[in-house]
Design a protein around this motif. Sequence first.
Motif, mmCIF file in Angstrom:
data_model
loop_
_atom_site.group_PDB
_atom_site.id
_atom_site.type_symbol
_atom_site.label_atom_id
_atom_site.label_comp_id
_atom_site.label_asym_id
_atom_site.label_seq_id
_atom_site.Cartn_x
_atom_site.Cartn_y
_atom_site.Cartn_z
ATOM 1 N N GLY A 223 0.773 -1.254 0.038
ATOM 2 C CA GLY A 223 -0.005 0.010 0.042
ATOM 3 C C GLY A 223 0.818 1.507 -0.061
ATOM 4 O O GLY A 223 0.492 2.302 -0.410
ATOM 5 N N ILE A 224 1.909 1.198 0.684
ATOM 6 C CA ILE A 224 2.941 2.295 0.732
ATOM 7 C C ILE A 224 3.625 2.521 -0.714
ATOM 8 O O ILE A 224 3.682 3.682 -1.002
ATOM 9 C CB ILE A 224 3.846 2.100 2.104
ATOM 10 N N GLN A 225 4.195 1.579 -1.203
ATOM 11 C CA GLN A 225 5.090 1.658 -2.384
ATOM 12 C C GLN A 225 3.998 1.969 -3.609
ATOM 13 O O GLN A 225 4.491 2.841 -4.624
ATOM 14 C CB GLN A 225 5.638 0.260 -2.649
ATOM 15 N N GLN A 226 2.732 1.304 -3.535
ATOM 16 C CA GLN A 226 1.827 1.414 -4.880
ATOM 17 C C GLN A 226 0.899 2.560 -4.685
ATOM 18 O O GLN A 226 -0.040 2.470 -5.602
ATOM 19 C CB GLN A 226 1.545 -0.055 -5.294
ATOM 20 N N LEU A 227 0.757 3.105 -3.512
ATOM 21 C CA LEU A 227 -0.113 4.138 -3.125
ATOM 22 C C LEU A 227 -1.621 3.368 -3.138
ATOM 23 O O LEU A 227 -2.619 4.082 -3.582
ATOM 24 C CB LEU A 227 -0.045 5.241 -4.092
ATOM 25 N N ARG A 228 -1.660 2.040 -2.809
ATOM 26 C CA ARG A 228 -2.879 1.344 -2.669
ATOM 27 C C ARG A 228 -3.505 1.537 -1.229
ATOM 28 O O ARG A 228 -3.155 0.642 -0.396
ATOM 29 C CB ARG A 228 -2.770 0.095 -3.176
ATOM 30 N N LEU A 229 -4.195 2.666 -0.956
ATOM 31 C CA LEU A 229 -4.540 2.899 0.273
ATOM 32 C C LEU A 229 -5.428 1.938 1.053
ATOM 33 O O LEU A 229 -5.064 1.522 2.184
ATOM 34 C CB LEU A 229 -5.268 4.302 0.507
ATOM 35 N N GLY A 230 -6.400 1.370 0.214
ATOM 36 C CA GLY A 230 -7.088 0.433 0.866
ATOM 37 C C GLY A 230 -6.415 -0.861 1.177
ATOM 38 O O GLY A 230 -6.741 -1.422 2.642
ATOM 39 N N ILE A 231 -5.590 -1.338 0.406
ATOM 40 C CA ILE A 231 -4.842 -2.651 0.889
ATOM 41 C C ILE A 231 -3.976 -2.191 2.223
ATOM 42 O O ILE A 231 -3.848 -3.153 3.024
ATOM 43 C CB ILE A 231 -3.894 -2.895 -0.198
ATOM 44 N N GLY A 232 -3.250 -1.234 1.846
ATOM 45 C CA GLY A 232 -2.348 -0.843 3.085
ATOM 46 C C GLY A 232 -3.159 -0.722 4.538
ATOM 47 O O GLY A 232 -3.051 -1.089 5.474
ATOM 48 N N PHE A 233 -4.539 -0.112 4.370
ATOM 49 C CA PHE A 233 -5.350 0.016 5.511
ATOM 50 C C PHE A 233 -5.666 -1.219 6.016
ATOM 51 O O PHE A 233 -5.839 -1.599 7.164
ATOM 52 C CB PHE A 233 -6.461 0.860 5.122
ATOM 53 N N GLU A 234 -6.053 -1.981 5.339
ATOM 54 C CA GLU A 234 -6.579 -3.577 5.480
ATOM 55 C C GLU A 234 -5.480 -4.182 6.241
ATOM 56 O O GLU A 234 -5.628 -4.933 7.394
ATOM 57 C CB GLU A 234 -7.107 -4.449 4.415
ATOM 58 N N GLY A 235 -4.167 -4.168 5.668
ATOM 59 C CA GLY A 235 -3.236 -4.891 6.770
ATOM 60 C C GLY A 235 -2.795 -4.328 7.828
ATOM 61 O O GLY A 235 -2.542 -5.101 8.941
ATOM 62 N N GLY A 236 -2.779 -3.126 7.967
ATOM 63 C CA GLY A 236 -2.656 -2.241 9.268
ATOM 64 C C GLY A 236 -3.857 -2.774 10.015
ATOM 65 O O GLY A 236 -3.543 -3.022 11.443
ATOM 66 N N LEU A 237 -5.087 -2.853 9.650
ATOM 67 C CA LEU A 237 -6.273 -3.202 10.607
ATOM 68 C C LEU A 237 -5.999 -4.748 11.114
ATOM 69 O O LEU A 237 -6.346 -4.848 12.404
ATOM 70 C CB LEU A 237 -7.682 -2.927 9.535
ATOM 71 N N GLY A 238 -5.609 -5.513 10.184
ATOM 72 C CA GLY A 238 -5.167 -6.985 10.653
ATOM 73 C C GLY A 238 -4.139 -6.850 11.828
ATOM 74 O O GLY A 238 -4.452 -7.602 12.630
ATOM 75 N N VAL A 239 -3.131 -6.009 11.534
ATOM 76 C CA VAL A 239 -2.024 -5.993 12.469
ATOM 77 C C VAL A 239 -2.731 -5.687 13.964
ATOM 78 O O VAL A 239 -2.409 -6.006 15.178
ATOM 79 C CB VAL A 239 -0.895 -5.050 12.310
ATOM 80 N N VAL A 240 -3.725 -4.508 13.946
ATOM 81 C CA VAL A 240 -4.281 -4.118 15.074
ATOM 82 C C VAL A 240 -5.098 -5.145 15.927
ATOM 83 O O VAL A 240 -5.057 -5.281 17.258
ATOM 84 C CB VAL A 240 -5.172 -2.796 14.604
ATOM 85 N N ILE A 241 -5.835 -5.898 14.850
ATOM 86 C CA ILE A 241 -6.726 -6.830 15.623
ATOM 87 C C ILE A 241 -5.792 -7.933 16.341
ATOM 88 O O ILE A 241 -6.334 -8.244 17.433
ATOM 89 C CB ILE A 241 -7.616 -7.565 14.350
ATOM 90 N N LEU A 242 -4.770 -8.212 15.671
ATOM 91 C CA LEU A 242 -4.086 -9.319 16.327
ATOM 92 C C LEU A 242 -3.436 -8.699 17.915
ATOM 93 O O LEU A 242 -3.269 -9.379 18.741
ATOM 94 C CB LEU A 242 -2.843 -9.825 15.281
ATOM 95 N N ALA A 243 -3.079 -7.426 17.561
ATOM 96 C CA ALA A 243 -2.230 -7.052 18.730
ATOM 97 C C ALA A 243 -3.361 -6.653 19.732
ATOM 98 O O ALA A 243 -2.854 -6.832 21.248
ATOM 99 C CB ALA A 243 -1.651 -5.397 18.208
ATOM 100 N N ILE A 244 -4.588 -6.627 19.497
ATOM 101 C CA ILE A 244 -5.528 -6.319 20.836
ATOM 102 C C ILE A 244 -5.824 -7.657 21.272
ATOM 103 O O ILE A 244 -6.091 -7.735 22.578
ATOM 104 C CB ILE A 244 -6.901 -5.661 20.063
ATOM 105 N N ILE A 245 -5.772 -8.750 20.603
ATOM 106 C CA ILE A 245 -6.309 -9.988 20.899
ATOM 107 C C ILE A 245 -5.027 -10.483 21.962
ATOM 108 O O ILE A 245 -5.424 -11.015 23.049
ATOM 109 C CB ILE A 245 -6.529 -10.973 20.013
ATOM 110 N N LEU A 246 -3.878 -10.283 21.341
ATOM 111 C CA LEU A 246 -2.850 -10.954 21.996
ATOM 112 C C LEU A 246 -2.643 -10.138 23.274
ATOM 113 O O LEU A 246 -2.078 -10.577 24.353
ATOM 114 C CB LEU A 246 -1.620 -10.888 21.258
#
Length: 280
Positions: A223-246
């Motif tokens: 998402g950063i390299q290709q300016l694909r904001l949606g994909i980058g946001f989804e990946g970041g949201l996945g990291v946040v979800i894992l972080a909250i659970i753990l």
Amino acid sequence: MREHFGLLFDAIAATISFVADNLTIFFNFLPAPLVFGLLAVLALWRVGWRFALFVLVALYVVMSMGLWPESMDTLGLVIAATLAALGVGLPTGIAMAKSDMLQAIVRPVLDFMQTLPAFVYLIPAVIFFGTGRVPGTIATVVFAMPPCVRLMNLGIRQVPVENVEAGRAFGCNGAQLLFKVELPLALPSIMAGINQTIMLALSMVVIASMIGAGGLGDPVLAGIQQLRLGIGFEGGLGVVILAIILDRLTQSFGQRNKRGAGLLTRLKTFFSRNGKADAT
């Protein structure tokens, strides 16, 4: 160093690769419904039904975004890095708590490790181990290790002197004093260190993806390299979800008053009352 200590670096890489690769394969092998159920039951036991419901919804969001394999890769990477960091950090923290001289030597090293920019860890990792999951895991281990060392040392040093003297009065030797008195009383601090180690390991995921570690860092990097904001946001949201659970699960193991224990107690009380009512 590569010329003279190549065998040592190869042994470290082989060990890290064995642990990280097998954990990744294991988590990807598990059926998604089984992971849903295990995490939900663990959340219900340790935290409560609201958090268990959140876990189910959050994992469904991750799956609906098509990021389940990347999430399992990240989970394997984080657990492998956390195990390696704890395997080195916890004994080091115990040794620091027992020796003021060792604490004076190790503390500046920990300060250096915590203040060095995260991107800089990638340079020696790539030089000594190339690219891929192994250098990403090693860089994550070095970046995430200091909290568990510091909090293990702090927790043992903050154990009340009266408890230590009482243990000695009852005839405890050094090992018994450590495992039966100091470590149980220092458990909240130790679990806080483990919690922070896991959180730092997750924060390193995106950076480690720059050298081929994979996982949820790949869509963020794309998402950063290709300016694909949606994909980058989804990946970041996945990291946040894992972080909250753990984060919530590891925090619950360090709390003396556990909601999970209260739940079990209420269930036992409920069934015991029903059994008495039936008997009467």
